[in-house]
Write a protein that holds these residues in place. Structure first.
Motif, PDB file in Angstrom:
ATOM      1  N   GLY A 186       0.783  -1.221   0.000  1.00 30.52           N
ATOM      2  CA  GLY A 186       0.000   0.000   0.000  1.00 30.52           C
ATOM      3  C   GLY A 186       0.818   1.276   0.000  1.00 30.52           C
ATOM      4  O   GLY A 186       0.278   2.363  -0.237  1.00 30.52           O
ATOM      5  N   ARG A 187       2.130   1.166   0.232  1.00 34.63           N
ATOM      6  CA  ARG A 187       2.985   2.357   0.293  1.00 34.63           C
ATOM      7  C   ARG A 187       3.778   2.594  -0.984  1.00 34.63           C
ATOM      8  O   ARG A 187       4.433   3.644  -1.110  1.00 34.63           O
ATOM      9  N   ILE A 188       3.743   1.679  -1.948  1.00 36.88           N
ATOM     10  CA  ILE A 188       4.595   1.799  -3.123  1.00 36.88           C
ATOM     11  C   ILE A 188       4.107   2.928  -4.035  1.00 36.88           C
ATOM     12  O   ILE A 188       2.903   3.176  -4.164  1.00 36.88           O
ATOM     13  N   ILE A 189       5.036   3.625  -4.677  1.00 36.21           N
ATOM     14  CA  ILE A 189       4.694   4.677  -5.629  1.00 36.21           C
ATOM     15  C   ILE A 189       4.268   4.022  -6.932  1.00 36.21           C
ATOM     16  O   ILE A 189       5.002   3.212  -7.509  1.00 36.21           O
ATOM     17  N   HIS A 190       3.076   4.372  -7.393  1.00 37.68           N
ATOM     18  CA  HIS A 190       2.550   3.762  -8.615  1.00 37.68           C
ATOM     19  C   HIS A 190       1.586   4.714  -9.308  1.00 37.68           C
ATOM     20  O   HIS A 190       1.189   5.747  -8.755  1.00 37.68           O
ATOM     21  N   GLY A 191       1.200   4.372 -10.516  1.00 37.07           N
ATOM     22  CA  GLY A 191       0.276   5.173 -11.304  1.00 37.07           C
ATOM     23  C   GLY A 191      -0.055   4.440 -12.587  1.00 37.07           C
ATOM     24  O   GLY A 191       0.197   3.241 -12.719  1.00 37.07           O
ATOM     25  N   ALA A 192      -0.626   5.162 -13.546  1.00 34.17           N
ATOM     26  CA  ALA A 192      -0.969   4.559 -14.839  1.00 34.17           C
ATOM     27  C   ALA A 192      -1.105   5.666 -15.872  1.00 34.17           C
ATOM     28  O   ALA A 192      -1.584   6.764 -15.559  1.00 34.17           O
ATOM     29  N   GLU A 193      -0.687   5.366 -17.078  1.00 35.74           N
ATOM     30  CA  GLU A 193      -0.864   6.306 -18.176  1.00 35.74           C
ATOM     31  C   GLU A 193      -2.306   6.242 -18.680  1.00 35.74           C
ATOM     32  O   GLU A 193      -3.037   5.292 -18.383  1.00 35.74           O
ATOM     33  N   PRO A 194      -2.754   7.252 -19.435  1.00 30.14           N
ATOM     34  CA  PRO A 194      -4.131   7.205 -19.955  1.00 30.14           C
ATOM     35  C   PRO A 194      -4.309   6.082 -20.956  1.00 30.14           C
ATOM     36  O   PRO A 194      -3.335   5.589 -21.541  1.00 30.14           O
ATOM     37  N   ASN A 195      -5.548   5.669 -21.133  1.00 29.08           N
ATOM     38  CA  ASN A 195      -5.884   4.629 -22.103  1.00 29.08           C
ATOM     39  C   ASN A 195      -6.108   5.289 -23.460  1.00 29.08           C
ATOM     40  O   ASN A 195      -7.133   5.925 -23.688  1.00 29.08           O
ATOM     41  N   THR A 196      -5.154   5.108 -24.348  1.00 37.70           N
ATOM     42  CA  THR A 196      -5.273   5.687 -25.690  1.00 37.70           C
ATOM     43  C   THR A 196      -5.662   4.640 -26.724  1.00 37.70           C
ATOM     44  O   THR A 196      -5.696   4.925 -27.922  1.00 37.70           O
ATOM     45  N   SER A 197      -5.987   3.425 -26.272  1.00 37.84           N
ATOM     46  CA  SER A 197      -6.346   2.337 -27.183  1.00 37.84           C
ATOM     47  C   SER A 197      -7.862   2.289 -27.378  1.00 37.84           C
ATOM     48  O   SER A 197      -8.611   3.094 -26.829  1.00 37.84           O
TER      49      SER A 197
END
Length: 244
Positions: A186-197
């Motif tokens: 729960g402490r890890i740095i994470h994210g996601a790019e937008p869905n361009t598909s």
């Protein structure tokens, strides 16, 4: 259960990719049907805001309190396991917003007595890869959980703030097939790019914490529901009954 090599990898890096199918094909189909119902009923809410659906739909407890999931997280959480939250995540094709760099723990700050063994299972309900904005993490960044944040533009981002200055060259992308899952601290740095598909990205997050951790009596926890998923409580928490 995870073997020792997988446990050691998780402890070092803060994540692990579980390539086996988490649920049977029939059970996975049922979960996807439930997700489709929630997506259809979301009204004006954006499809990446389907939070705590199990508060409203007890059918999801068949998955959240299942041996398939609890056997997977027990080596990381311990034998006494509480269900913290769940979240349907859906990034619409072409228009899905990006998820900025963040730590889940930062959004729970002040709500729990400890944060070092909260585990999130991210189950793919369809293919999740770099094309449709799969989750990505910065390995080894799970030793803090409370970084500095700066504001973001919520018309293009799912959250109002992000961690600045992240070295994206270190990012590991969680590319998963339907039915596979990842686990992350729960402490890890994470994210996601937008869905361009042209393909929707859908997942179900299931979050657990040790039943030795106290859910604090603060306003942010008013009305919050937790379940004792396995073992016994030693923190004095109040749990919802298991309706199954």
């Amino acid at each position: 259960m995870l073997d020792q090599q997988a446990i050691d990898f998780y402890r070092t890096n803060g994540y692990y990719l579980h390539r086996d199918q988490l649920f049977s094909a029939e059970k996975l189909d049922t979960l996807e049907q439930i997700f489709d119902e929630h997506l259809a009923d979301k009204g004006d809410k954006l499809s990446d805001e389907l939070d705590t659906p199990h508060f409203r739909d007890p059918r999801l407890l068949d998955f959240l309190l299942s041996d398939e999931v609890l056997d997977l997280v027990e080596p990381l959480v311990g034998p006494d396991i509480a269900l913290w939250t769940s979240h349907f995540i859906s990034k619409d094709p072409q228009v899905g917003r990006a998820t900025p760099w963040h730590e889940d723990s930062a959004y729970w700050n002040g709500r729990l007595s400890e944060y070092d063994r909260i585990v999130t299972v991210w189950l793919a309900l369809g293919p999740s890869d770099r094309r449709n904005g799969c989750m990505r993490v910065i390995p080894g960044t799970h030793d803090n959980g409370f970084s500095e944040y700066v504001p973001t533009d919520k018309t293009t981002q799912t959250f109002h703030a992000e961690i600045p200055g992240v070295d994206e060259s270190r990012a590991v992308y969680f590319e998963l097939e339907r039915g596979q899952c990842s686990l992350h601290d729960g402490r890890i740095i994470h994210g996601a790019e937008p869905n361009t598909s042209d393909l929707r990205r859908t997942g179900y997050t299931m979050r657990y914490f040790p039943a030795s951790v106290k859910v604090l009596p603060v306003p942010a926890n008013d009305g919050w529901k937790i379940w004792l998923a396995r073992g016994r409580d030693s923190a004095g928490n109040t749990y919802q009954p298991d309706p199954r």
